[in-house]
Design an enzyme around this catalytic site. Sequence first.
Site, PDB file in Angstrom:
ATOM      1  N   GLU A 143       0.828  -1.208   0.000  1.00  0.00           N
ATOM      2  CA  GLU A 143       0.000   0.000   0.000  1.00  0.00           C
ATOM      3  C   GLU A 143       0.864   1.259   0.000  1.00  0.00           C
ATOM      4  OE1 GLU A 143      -3.442   2.101   2.798  1.00  0.00           O
ATOM      5  OE2 GLU A 143      -2.009   0.702   3.685  1.00  0.00           O
ATOM      6  N   GLU A 242     -11.474   2.586   6.302  1.00  0.00           N
ATOM      7  CA  GLU A 242     -10.377   2.824   7.237  1.00  0.00           C
ATOM      8  C   GLU A 242     -10.376   4.299   7.643  1.00  0.00           C
ATOM      9  OE1 GLU A 242      -5.810   1.283   7.734  1.00  0.00           O
ATOM     10  OE2 GLU A 242      -6.254   2.500   5.984  1.00  0.00           O
TER      11      GLU A 242
END
Length: 261
Positions: A143, A242
Amino acid sequence: MLKFAANLSMMYPEHAFLDRYAAAAADGFLGVECMFPYEAPAAFVRERMDAAGVSQVLFNAPPGVVSQGERGLAALPGRQAEFQAGIEQALSYATALSCSNVHVMAGLAPADVPREALLDCYRENLDWAARQARSAGVTVLIEPINTRDIPGYILNRQDDAHAVVQAVNAPNLKVQMDLYHCQIVEGDVTAKLREYLPTGRVGHLQIAGVPLRHEPDRGELDYGWVFGVLRELDYRGWIGCEYRPAGDTSAGLRWLSHARG
């Protein structure tokens, strides 16, 4: 229909971690993700997950020594043994939780190591991790993270992440595309989605409002538009929520019913 997973490390802070599985299920989530599930034995986590009727869709491999500020080991030369032990622990949990995605963090760049040496180590470690994960039916994710939330993080841009995935060339190594980080570092989120989703190299999406990382209906990024683009591109993977709720988690979910439509 778009599939949303509650991030239990950030959402439902009003509950103890294991109680968040039931809280997410009560709000209609079918999937959950978290950063690090390792404080509880995998069997305990599985019990709560099954009781709530949700699927664990993602968690992170151990990031090193968090108390010392470490944010991953994958690109750090000389830490390969610790990295491999962490991957083995993550895969043990992934098997116990029937979780098909594990995010592997790159780490913070040491000041005295050339970037190319970090990337060489990163690619070698990811190749090893992907081979270990393949037999467990697990996809390894990397990521890009913005430089404001984690200064010094080694991987910041979408193109760099895709270059790493292409170089390693493992079928179960993909990019975790967090649109919050993408907006802060690069912007042009629609163009990035149109460029990268069709490649098949994106294994997971995450969302949060920009710039404060609250609910996705707060801030500068129009997620109503983004969700339309995802439907147009026929994105069928999970979308991890998130974000840090601005108030009560459940009260802040008004955006979710519109997004699911």
